[in-house]
Design an enzyme around this catalytic site. Structure first.
Site, PDB file in Angstrom:
ATOM      1  N   VAL A 163       0.836  -1.210   0.000  1.00  0.00           N
ATOM      2  CA  VAL A 163       0.000   0.000   0.000  1.00  0.00           C
ATOM      3  C   VAL A 163       0.865   1.252   0.000  1.00  0.00           C
ATOM      4  O   VAL A 163       0.605   2.213  -0.732  1.00  0.00           O
ATOM      5  CB  VAL A 163      -0.949   0.003   1.217  1.00  0.00           C
ATOM      6  N   TYR A 195      -1.194  -8.558  16.299  1.00  0.00           N
ATOM      7  CA  TYR A 195      -1.550  -7.541  15.302  1.00  0.00           C
ATOM      8  C   TYR A 195      -2.813  -6.795  15.714  1.00  0.00           C
ATOM      9  O   TYR A 195      -2.830  -5.563  15.757  1.00  0.00           O
ATOM     10  CB  TYR A 195      -1.749  -8.218  13.949  1.00  0.00           C
TER      11      TYR A 195
END
Length: 437
Positions: free
Chosen positions: A118, A249
């Protein structure tokens, strides 16, 4: 300090000064024509193509004039970047032509994780806009080749740096993307993943506070865990297992959001938080174990497509160009609360696997394996907040994005040969990604 092919490595070089004189970058011509004329022709041809091919499907939306224009711009940027990469591979040092901004409007922007999937697409957009871009990336999951077409450009700097260590720079804005995002990568070293989301975010918030710079943090739909609310709104507090294999995460991102708003309340830091849903597109790491990359790689090689579970779990997939547009709109807006960025177009995993087989024209067979631990069974964003507050919604259909991504992975396979996707419980080989850096 010494400069090594546009990559800063010494502390002296890292101590950049704000407001340096801007240099007009070197552009290039195509077949002897200035790029602006080539762009005009591309736009004219693109209008006819996209207007003629625009249609509605069960998983797409009607195309309006603005969408056509944006689609043309996306295609021109993609073709231009690909052309430059091809010329550079041939030994010619050329760069895409970027906008020339006066010093009063040009910003120096830091993108952590800017060599990743990204991040590198975000860097492209910022460079095309004419800003000075500094990428800080430790190349754990990112790859130097993702930004190779900018290295050496006077407006671009790559710093090989881990955000868990302090970084002293002078910048106007910070896009904080740094963190491994796929389960095989973030489970490779869970403690380091937690430190990246916590210590790394504290370091970036400290930098933003000192410089009075606006900072955007890329959070994740994983903060919702295995949701009991569907679709998921920003007001939903989530259903996360704090000690499961995904917790390093999920919880890391949740506490990072907490820190963003603590710094806002106590330190008056100007913050933005984007909650990103499943995203796909060119430059995905082929070894990251994601649904899209695994399915495409398996289908292109005629291998069995592996579905974990019964295939009834759902995901909502957005194309990377839509996400980048959302990040830019959120950063430029006055909205400072969490904002979902995702495509509400929902597929079951089985449906998506069948779509990949169809689009690749593969003879692959879909096979089923046991479900993974804590794998969310539903994922669909409510994007009312994004529509209302930043004027954003996805424009690229899943099919269109999938075709672009298939083309990218077909090229990757041609270059590197056979690729064996990473499955659950396997830790993606970091050396494979690093070898391409």
């Amino acid at each position: 300090g010494n400069r090594d092919d546009g990559v800063l490595r010494t502390e002296r070089e890292r101590g950049c000064m704000r407001g340096h004189p801007g240099n007009r970058s070197r552009g290039f011509s195509i077949m002897g024509l200035d790029f602006k004329y080539v762009l005009a022709v591309a736009l004219l041809l693109g209008v006819g193509y996209f207007a003629g091919s625009a249609r509605m499907t069960a998983h797409s939306q009607p195309v309006n004039s603005d969408a056509v224009t944006e689609a043309i711009q996306r295609e021109v940027r993609a073709q231009l970047t690909e052309a430059v990469q091809g010329l550079q591979e041939g030994g010619k040092k050329v760069y895409p032509k970027v906008a020339h901004l006066p010093a009063s409007k040009r910003m120096r922007i830091l993108v952590t994780g800017g060599a990743g999937f990204v991040g590198s697409h975000l860097v492209d957009r910022l460079m095309y806009q004419g800003h000075d871009v500094i990428v800080a990336d430790n190349l754990f999951t990112g790859a130097r080749k993702n930004v190779q077409h900018w290295i050496g450009h006077p407006h671009f700097t790559l710093i090989v740096h881990d955000v868990t260590e302090p970084l002293l720079l002078e910048v106007d804005r910070i896009f904080h993307l740094a963190c491994p995002a796929s389960p095989p990568h973030y489970q490779y070293n869970p403690i380091k993943t937690i430190k990246t989301s916590t210590v790394g975010t504290i370091n970036m918030l400290g930098l933003a506070k000192r410089l009075r710079a606006r900072i955007l943090f890329t959070s994740t739909s994983e903060v919702y865990g295995d949701p009991k609310e569907h679709p998921q709104k920003e007001s939903y507090h989530g259903n996360v297992n704090p000690i499961g294999p995904r917790a390093c995460y999920d919880e890391g991102k949740r506490v990072a959001e907490t820190m963003m708003y603590a710094y806002q309340a106590q330190g008056n830091v100007d913050v933005r938080v984007a909650r990103i849903f499943n995203t796909f597109g060119p430059r995905m790491n082929p070894y990251d174990g994601r649904v899209v990359s695994n399915f495409i790689i398996q289908a292109l090689q005629g291998k069995d497509i592996t579905v974990y579970g019964d295939g009834k779990a759902t995901r909502s997939f957005q194309y990377v160009d839509d996400l980048v547009e959302g990040l830019l709109k959120l950063m430029d807006s006055d909205y400072d609360q969490p904002c979902n960025l995702g495509n509400p177009d929902e597929y079951t995993i089985k449906e998506f696997a069948e779509l990949v087989v169809q689009e690749t024209e593969s003879n692959s067979t879909i096979v089923y394996r046991p479900k993974t631990t804590d794998d969310p069974q539903q994922r669909k964003p409510d994007i009312t907040v994004a529509r209302k507050n930043i004027g954003w919604k996805p424009e690229v259909s899943v099919k269109e994005g999938l075709r672009n991504t298939i083309k990218y992975f077909a090229k990757e396979l041609k270059e590197v040969g056979e690729i064996t996707p990473t499955g659950p419980g396997q830790f993606a080989s970091v050396s494979k990604a690093a070898s391409q850096a």
